[in-house]
Design a protein around this motif. Structure first.
Motif, short mmCIF file in Angstrom:
data_model
loop_
_atom_site.label_atom_id
_atom_site.label_comp_id
_atom_site.label_asym_id
_atom_site.label_seq_id
_atom_site.Cartn_x
_atom_site.Cartn_y
_atom_site.Cartn_z
N LEU A 115 0.83 -1.21 0.00
CA LEU A 115 0.00 0.00 0.00
C LEU A 115 0.86 1.25 0.00
CD1 LEU A 115 -2.84 -1.00 2.51
CD2 LEU A 115 -2.95 -0.91 0.01
N ALA A 116 1.96 1.21 0.74
CA ALA A 116 2.85 2.37 0.78
C ALA A 116 3.49 2.60 -0.58
CB ALA A 116 3.93 2.16 1.85
N TYR A 117 3.91 1.52 -1.24
CA TYR A 117 4.52 1.67 -2.55
C TYR A 117 3.52 2.27 -3.55
CZ TYR A 117 7.10 0.53 -6.80
OH TYR A 117 7.77 0.62 -8.00
N PHE A 118 2.28 1.81 -3.46
CA PHE A 118 1.25 2.34 -4.36
C PHE A 118 0.95 3.81 -4.05
CE2 PHE A 118 -3.23 3.22 -5.32
CZ PHE A 118 -3.24 2.97 -6.69
N ALA A 119 0.83 4.14 -2.75
CA ALA A 119 0.47 5.50 -2.36
C ALA A 119 1.60 6.50 -2.62
CB ALA A 119 0.09 5.53 -0.88
N VAL A 131 4.30 6.03 -4.76
CA VAL A 131 4.92 6.01 -6.08
C VAL A 131 3.89 5.93 -7.21
CG1 VAL A 131 6.56 4.81 -7.57
CG2 VAL A 131 6.96 4.91 -5.10
N ARG A 132 3.09 4.88 -7.20
CA ARG A 132 2.19 4.64 -8.33
C ARG A 132 1.04 5.65 -8.39
NH1 ARG A 132 4.37 2.79 -12.12
NH2 ARG A 132 2.30 2.35 -12.99
N LEU A 133 0.43 5.96 -7.25
CA LEU A 133 -0.73 6.86 -7.25
C LEU A 133 -0.40 8.24 -7.79
CD1 LEU A 133 -3.72 6.93 -6.54
CD2 LEU A 133 -3.10 7.72 -4.24
N PRO A 134 0.69 8.89 -7.36
CA PRO A 134 1.01 10.20 -7.95
C PRO A 134 1.24 10.13 -9.46
CG PRO A 134 2.26 9.87 -5.93
CD PRO A 134 1.60 8.56 -6.26
N GLU A 135 1.76 9.01 -9.95
CA GLU A 135 1.98 8.87 -11.39
C GLU A 135 0.66 8.71 -12.13
OE1 GLU A 135 4.57 5.60 -11.92
OE2 GLU A 135 6.35 6.61 -11.11
N GLU A 136 -0.33 8.08 -11.48
CA GLU A 136 -1.61 7.83 -12.14
C GLU A 136 -2.49 9.07 -12.20
OE1 GLU A 136 -2.57 5.16 -13.66
OE2 GLU A 136 -0.80 3.95 -13.19
N ILE A 137 -2.50 9.85 -11.13
CA ILE A 137 -3.44 10.96 -11.05
C ILE A 137 -2.79 12.31 -11.31
CG2 ILE A 137 -4.87 9.69 -9.42
CD1 ILE A 137 -3.79 11.41 -7.19
N GLY A 138 -1.47 12.36 -11.31
CA GLY A 138 -0.79 13.64 -11.45
C GLY A 138 -0.74 14.11 -12.89
N THR A 139 -0.94 15.40 -13.10
CA THR A 139 -0.81 15.99 -14.44
C THR A 139 0.59 16.56 -14.65
OG1 THR A 139 -1.67 18.09 -13.58
CG2 THR A 139 -3.24 16.55 -14.57
N LEU A 140 1.33 16.74 -13.58
CA LEU A 140 2.69 17.25 -13.67
C LEU A 140 3.68 16.12 -13.37
CD1 LEU A 140 2.29 20.64 -11.72
CD2 LEU A 140 2.30 20.30 -14.20
N ASP A 141 4.87 16.25 -13.89
CA ASP A 141 5.92 15.26 -13.64
C ASP A 141 6.52 15.53 -12.26
OD1 ASP A 141 7.85 13.36 -13.74
OD2 ASP A 141 9.16 14.45 -15.14
N VAL A 144 7.86 2.61 6.17
CA VAL A 144 6.84 1.64 6.57
C VAL A 144 7.24 0.95 7.88
CG1 VAL A 144 5.60 -0.45 5.92
CG2 VAL A 144 6.11 1.27 4.20
N LEU A 145 8.48 0.51 7.97
CA LEU A 145 8.95 -0.16 9.20
C LEU A 145 8.91 0.81 10.38
CD1 LEU A 145 11.97 -2.13 7.71
CD2 LEU A 145 9.90 -3.14 8.71
N PHE A 146 9.26 2.06 10.15
CA PHE A 146 9.23 3.07 11.19
C PHE A 146 7.81 3.28 11.74
CE2 PHE A 146 7.96 7.63 11.21
CZ PHE A 146 8.32 7.94 12.51
N LEU A 147 6.84 3.41 10.84
CA LEU A 147 5.46 3.62 11.27
C LEU A 147 4.91 2.37 11.96
CD1 LEU A 147 4.07 5.50 8.13
CD2 LEU A 147 4.75 6.48 10.33
N ASN A 148 5.26 1.20 11.46
CA ASN A 148 4.75 -0.04 12.03
C ASN A 148 5.27 -0.27 13.44
OD1 ASN A 148 5.15 -3.24 12.38
ND2 ASN A 148 3.36 -2.87 11.11
#
Length: 274
Positions: free
Chosen positions: A94-98, A100-110, A128-132
């Motif tokens: 989930l962290a990797y998606f949130a 890295v992938r999510l900004p690439e999918e919804i972002g209009t700017l690079d 992730v390990l820090f928060l966990n």
């Protein structure tokens, strides 16, 4: 090459120093031990930094959860509930998606310049390990806060202590003393949990992976998993003994004012599931 030459070539390969290519053909036991030991540098890196920063955040979470103010208590309660209630393995994805992938999918700017560091395990997996660990340790410290003897608090009030002085001189040291044995087990399990980074969405950079990365490589090349994986276990057993020793010394320091028969001892209680 000899075993000593192998150590010189591969001891710091996980950091990008030494021989560029991984061993091929006949793979010796020395090569497996050296490279897996080199990968342990990353496991130690994840564990030490996550513990260090997670400790201070965990204390903050425990104090917030113990607060009478609802606007302070509720965010801490939900944070601890979410990270303790979901598997660490899923949190990595989930962290990797949130991040890295999510900004690439919804972002209009690079914004790759902003998200690229989070795509690397050295930062993304560490967060992730820090928060966990902060969530788990926060619950441990919260339980210790609730277990502080009322007589200690009454004594602090009798001496005229209040506010931060009361917390620093009485509440905080007592909380640490009560929580330390359980926190030691959390620290041990965190180091074990660093092996999950290999299975997460965060890729190894230029084959500079952790211990399990190299163990998996050797298992695939030699078709014999019964050599590299026990080597990984051996390294983690040694690391566990070091953690127990260090935390036992700290525990002895925290309890130095108590009689010997009243000092809580650090005991390793492994968790079967996270």
């Amino acid at each position: 090459m000899s075993c000593w030459e192998t150590v010189q070539a591969y001891a710091f390969r996980s950091l990008g120093y030494g021989e560029r290519l991984l061993p091929r053909g006949e793979i010796s036991l020395c090569e497996q031990v050296t490279l897996i030991g080199s990968g342990m540098i990353w496991n130690i890196y994840f564990g030490v930094l996550a513990l260090f920063f997670g400790f201070f955040f965990a204390v903050t979470l425990a104090v917030a959860k113990n607060s009478h103010a609802k606007w302070v208590r509720k965010p801490a309660e939900w944070f601890i509930f979410v990270f303790r209630g979901s598997p660490l393995f899923i949190q990595f994805f989930l962290a990797y998606f949130a991040l890295v992938r999510l900004p690439e999918e919804i972002g209009t700017l690079d914004i790759s310049w902003l998200t690229d560091p989070f795509a690397k395990a050295w930062l993304g997996a560490l967060i992730v390990l820090f928060l966990n660990t902060a969530a788990y340790a926060g619950e441990i410290f919260y339980g210790a806060l609730r277990s502080i003897p009322k007589g200690d608090l009454d004594a602090a009030d009798a001496y005229g202590m209040s506010g931060f002085k009361r917390f620093r001189r009485v509440v905080y040291p007592t909380m640490l003393r009560l929580a330390w044995p359980a926190y030691t087990n959390e620290a041990i399990f965190l180091f074990h949990a660093t092996t999950l980074v290999y299975f997460s969405g965060f890729p190894a950079f230029r084959q500079q992976g952790d211990a399990l990365y190299y163990a998996s490589y050797f298992a695939d090349r030699t078709f014999n998993p019964f050599v590299p994986y026990p080597i990984v276990a051996m390294f983690f057993i040694i690391l566990t003994l070091i953690v127990i020793t260090v935390f036992s010394l700290i525990n002895r320091h925290l309890n130095r004012h108590l009689p010997a028969e009243r000092r809580a001892r650090v005991r390793y209680r492994p968790n079967l599931i996270r």
